[in-house]
Design a protein around this motif. Structure first.
Motif, PDB file in Angstrom:
ATOM      1  N   THR A 631       6.654  -4.428   0.688  1.00  0.00           N
ATOM      2  CA  THR A 631       5.199  -4.459   0.892  1.00  0.00           C
ATOM      3  C   THR A 631       4.559  -5.702   0.299  1.00  0.00           C
ATOM      4  O   THR A 631       3.415  -6.016   0.640  1.00  0.00           O
ATOM      5  CB  THR A 631       4.562  -3.208   0.268  1.00  0.00           C
ATOM      6  OG1 THR A 631       4.948  -3.120  -1.111  1.00  0.00           O
ATOM      7  CG2 THR A 631       5.027  -1.957   0.996  1.00  0.00           C
ATOM      8  N   ILE A 640       0.307   2.769  -1.491  1.00  0.00           N
ATOM      9  CA  ILE A 640       1.268   3.830  -1.203  1.00  0.00           C
ATOM     10  C   ILE A 640       1.150   4.882  -2.293  1.00  0.00           C
ATOM     11  O   ILE A 640       1.311   4.596  -3.475  1.00  0.00           O
ATOM     12  CB  ILE A 640       2.700   3.275  -1.155  1.00  0.00           C
ATOM     13  CG1 ILE A 640       2.801   2.182  -0.091  1.00  0.00           C
ATOM     14  CG2 ILE A 640       3.701   4.383  -0.866  1.00  0.00           C
ATOM     15  CD1 ILE A 640       4.153   1.527  -0.035  1.00  0.00           C
ATOM     16  N   THR A 645       8.672   4.682  -2.128  1.00  0.00           N
ATOM     17  CA  THR A 645       8.317   3.493  -1.359  1.00  0.00           C
ATOM     18  C   THR A 645       9.455   3.229  -0.372  1.00  0.00           C
ATOM     19  O   THR A 645      10.517   3.852  -0.464  1.00  0.00           O
ATOM     20  CB  THR A 645       8.135   2.280  -2.292  1.00  0.00           C
ATOM     21  OG1 THR A 645       9.400   1.991  -2.916  1.00  0.00           O
ATOM     22  CG2 THR A 645       7.090   2.551  -3.357  1.00  0.00           C
ATOM     23  N   ASN A 684       4.846   2.349 -10.732  1.00  0.00           N
ATOM     24  CA  ASN A 684       5.778   3.333 -10.162  1.00  0.00           C
ATOM     25  C   ASN A 684       7.004   3.468 -11.064  1.00  0.00           C
ATOM     26  O   ASN A 684       8.095   3.037 -10.706  1.00  0.00           O
ATOM     27  CB  ASN A 684       6.186   2.907  -8.750  1.00  0.00           C
ATOM     28  CG  ASN A 684       6.877   4.020  -7.985  1.00  0.00           C
ATOM     29  OD1 ASN A 684       7.080   5.118  -8.496  1.00  0.00           O
ATOM     30  ND2 ASN A 684       7.238   3.733  -6.749  1.00  0.00           N
TER      31      ASN A 684
END
Length: 838
Positions: A631, A640, A645, A684
């Motif tokens: 991304t 997201i 992901t 994340n």
């Protein structure tokens, strides 16, 4: 002096050659003159030594060697070693500086010229620009053929680099000077009459930039040549494009419509001149009543002229002019009226059938007369047969002309009206049943354009396109295939096909989409490329279901990296442009590509040796998909939610496939893929730990030391970015696993190491599942029993061989054993001691 230099340090100190090169390039006048007493031995030694320097590992040495050998080459001799070596360097040398030096110093001959011209497509822009600068300075235009001139200008003017394009424009200025500043003479040397429209457009823009006010302006006059007509149209077009139609320059230089009609009315004008004047008329003001009436009369006479010598490009240009003057039903009514004057379907069909029958009879009669040698009657039969063939040829030309007019008309209307509805019965239906393939091809094009205008017409007539797609010749199949893809994008043809199949179950109708998708594997490259383009459009527009989309994406990825399709330039360009656009248009598309990576890699890895896919490179496909799923590159502003992901999905799939794999190829491949993945540790942490777990799991199956070290380093980097590195990754389990799978891959267990047991289990798993032994019971060992099983296993020398010599001696010293000897001796000694202790 030369002999001393050669014998003393030429072979031992190559970096001192620069001074020697300068001596050769600028020798004393008496040294290399024709009256010099230098021996042949010296010249041969000098040549051999310098040729050796052309293969030196230092690029700058090769550059100076090329410059030094300029005086020793003979370009006219194909066997000349200097020219042969320079041509080799021009084609394959890795340094762009060397290739540029060869372009400068290589002598030009018929043999070397084509190799120099090929560098106009070099990967480095400085080499490409130097080719144009070099050729413009030392080569006259007349030395090149027309094909070489056109190709050279096409490459230079169409280059993306401003530097290359500027160098090409300078070369074009030099060619104009060689033509005595006469633009028409330059155009004549480029054969502008037979050039493509793409080259004409590039050349018109280039001439606008290089032509100054000192050159004569083109004028409209009687008896214009092809070059004069083209120059007039090109200059008017550029003035219209750059200055605007309301500018003073356009008003002063552009001719009037009435004056152009007067020139076009001359019968001796070539078709090319007429075509350029019609294109020029499209740029003018068509509201003048006098010129408008005269132009409509000329175009009507042009369209309805029924003879075999009519140029179809002229007819199409005439229809474009009518479309610029008229709109709506007036346009369609006028053109359809002209078509009715041109062909009568009923008369044409009856006359055609009678003519074909008579021609068949005459051919049989001609064969009989030839057999009996009756030459008097044979002449009459042959004369009649030629007359009928001419009539049939004229009839076929009339059909193609009428269909071309209808096709151009349909491109300028936006909705169906009464006049256009009659075209199907008038032209299309008889045309698609015609014996001549060219007529059927034109009729299928018109049918596609009619269907595009109206949804009901598309649903009603799409079955005709399907018939031609399945049973006609390849060019007609190509038009039908492209048309059906366009209709699916515009209208829902699947619903109409399902309704027709439900109404008539015995018809055996096949899904339109399934039929079109089947052409992805067609042996004809043009049909395959058209299918790839159509499927790419459907995927971008989300016209297909999720499951079908995944299957097609896998197939397109395989096509992109299939060695058998690498030479299909258009197909490769289409796919190379499609995937970045598809991935960048939606984050959901990136998730889909991430899910497809591992299944697609399995297709390549499991391809049989007889298949071209066995020669594909899976790592290149993996790198491409991983880049698309990143991304940071394709969707930098996307948000997201959650820990998953696209890269996390890839990591999970790679770890799961590695655990279930029976070969060593897949773990090695995924070990090279995982370091390419990225998870942002700031946002994340959960995804980062999933990636860590995947890396740790793949590490257990990698035997290659270099890959193991690289992946281990990546795992260490992930651990440093993890905010809770001391926490166990047990909760990040990527797939269900038993307790025994937590043992190290090479740690001894019953029956061998874990990796060996994994391979054995994968081999016999299917047989055991299908045919279980009678009375077989599952044994559930507790953790203590498993530890006892592992403890009872003997230590092997292979395991100990991974230890360093210092570590082996330390272990032996702790056990009170001798520490002297080579590593193999130490390993054997320690293994015996450890097993004895066990």
């Amino acid at each position: 002096v030369y002999c001393y230099v050669i014998s003393s340090f030429l072979f031992s100190v190559p970096y001192l050659f620069f001074f020697f090169f300068l001596m050769i390039r600028r020798p004393p006048r008496s040294t290399l003159s024709s009256s010099s007493a230098a021996s042949d031995v010296y010249k041969r030694q000098l040549l051999e030594c310098m040729l050796e320097r052309l293969r030196d590992k230092v690029p700058l040495v090769r550059v100076h060697a090329v410059a030094a050998l300029e005086r020793l080459q003979d370009p006219s001799d194909k066997q000349d070693p200097v020219c042969a070596e320079m041509v080799r360097m021009l084609q394959s040398d890795s340094s762009h500086l060397v290739r540029r030096a060869v372009v400068t110093h290589l002598g030009i001959s018929k043999y070397t010229l084509r190799h120099i011209l090929a560098r106009s497509r070099d990967v480095k822009e400085d080499v490409r620009s130097h080719v144009y600068s070099s050729l413009g300075g030392k080569l006259e235009m007349r030395v090149l053929s027309i094909t070489q001139r056109v190709q050279l200008l096409t490459d230079g003017l169409g280059d993306r680099s401003v530097v290359v394009r500027s160098a090409c424009l300078e070369m074009l200025k030099g060619w104009l000077d060689q033509s005595q500043r006469d633009v028409c003479a330059l155009l004549r040397s480029l054969d502008i009459e037979n050039s493509s429209d793409e080259f004409s457009d590039m050349l018109s823009k280039a001439l606008w930039e290089v032509v100054d006010s000192g050159l004569a302006k083109p004028e409209l006059k009687q008896g214009m040549s092809c070059e004069e007509a083209w120059y007039l149209q090109a200059r008017v077009s550029m003035i219209h494009q750059v200055k605007g139609k309301d500018s003073h320059m356009f008003e002063t230089e552009a001719p009037s419509v009435f004056a152009i009609c007067e020139i076009m009315a001359e019968e001796q004008n070539p078709d090319y001149v007429q075509l350029q004047l019609l294109r020029c008329t499209l740029l003018l003001d068509l509201s003048e009543e006098g010129g408008r009436r005269k132009l409509l009369g000329f175009i009507r006479a042009l369209i309805t002229s029924n003879h075999a010598t009519v140029n179809l490009e002229l007819v199409v240009a005439g229809v474009k002019l009518v479309a610029a003057m008229e709109q709506g039903h007036l346009l369609s009514g006028l053109v359809v009226e002209c078509i009715n004057e041109l062909v009568d379907p009923l008369d044409q069909e009856s006359n055609s059938d009678e003519t074909l029958q008579e021609m068949a009879t005459l051919r049989e009669t001609k064969a009989v007369l030839l057999e009996h040698e009756q030459y008097g009657e044979l002449a009459d039969v042959d004369s009649r047969l030629k007359e009928l063939e001419q009539q049939e040829s004229l009839r076929e030309h009339s059909w193609i002309q009428a269909l071309s007019i209808a096709g151009e008309l349909l491109q300028h209307v936006t909705k169906m009206d009464g006049s256009l509805q009659g075209l199907f019965e008038l032209l299309v239906l008889p045309g698609i049943q015609h014996n001549n393939p060219a007529t059927r091809l034109a009729a299928v094009k018109v049918l596609v354009l009619l269907c595009v205008l109206d949804c009901e017409e598309a649903k009603k007539r799409s079955s005709l396109l399907m018939i031609h797609l399945e049973s006609d010749q390849d060019p007609i199949k190509l038009v039908a295939l492209q048309g059906l893809f366009d209709l699916i994008l515009l209208y829902d043809l699947e619903e109409a096909a399902k309704a027709a199949s439900a109404a008539n179950p015995e018809s055996g109708l096949v899904s339109v989409t399934d039929t079109l998708i089947g052409f992805l594997d067609h042996e004809n490259s043009e049909l395959q490329t058209a299918a790839v383009e159509g499927v790419a459009k459907l995927l971008c527009m989300n016209k297909l279901g999720a499951k079908l989309s995944q299957e097609l994406l896998t197939k397109l990825l395989v096509l992109l990296f299939n060695p058998a399709t690498q030479d299909l330039e258009r197909l490769q360009q289409c796919l190379a442009a499609f995937f970045p656009h598809y991935a960048g248009s939606s984050v959901q598309h990136q998730f889909v590509l991430g899910q497809l990576l591992v299944p697609t890699l399995k297709v390549l890895l499991k391809a049989p040796r007889s298949s071209p896919l066995s020669k594909a490179k899976p790592i290149e496909l993996a790198q491409f998909v991983v880049y698309l799923c990143d991304t940071r590159h394709t969707n930098p502003e996307a948000k997201i939610g959650g820990c998953d992901t696209p890269h996390v999905i890839v990591a999970k799939a790679a770890a799961e496939e590695t655990r279930n794999s029976a070969s060593d190829l897949e773990p090695k491949l995924y070990a090279r893929v995982l370091p390419l993945l990225f998870v942002d540790p700031r946002t994340n942490q959960t995804g980062l730990r999933v990636l860590r777990a995947a890396v740790d799991q793949v590490l257990e199956y990698v035997d290659d030391k270099a890959l193991h070290n690289k992946l281990g380093k990546f795992a260490s980097e992930l651990q440093q970015e993890d905010e809770t590195p001391e926490a166990s990754l047990k909760d990040m389990s990527l797939s269900p696993s038993s307790r025994s799978e937590s043992v190290a891959p090479d740690e001894p267990v019953e029956g061998g190491t874990r990796r060996q047991l994994h391979k054995k289990n994968m081999i016999v798993m299917s047989d055991e599942d299908e045919q279980p032994c009678e009375g077989e019971q599952e044994v559930d060992l507790n953790e203590d029993e498993r530890e006892m099983e592992v403890a009872r296993e003997l230590v092997t020398e292979k395991q100990l061989s991974k230890m360093k010599v210092v570590e082996l001696r330390e272990e032996l010293k702790n056990r009170g054993a001798d520490t002297k000897g080579l590593k193999a001796v130490l390993v054997t000694r320690l293994c015996e001691l450890m097993n004895a202790q066990e």
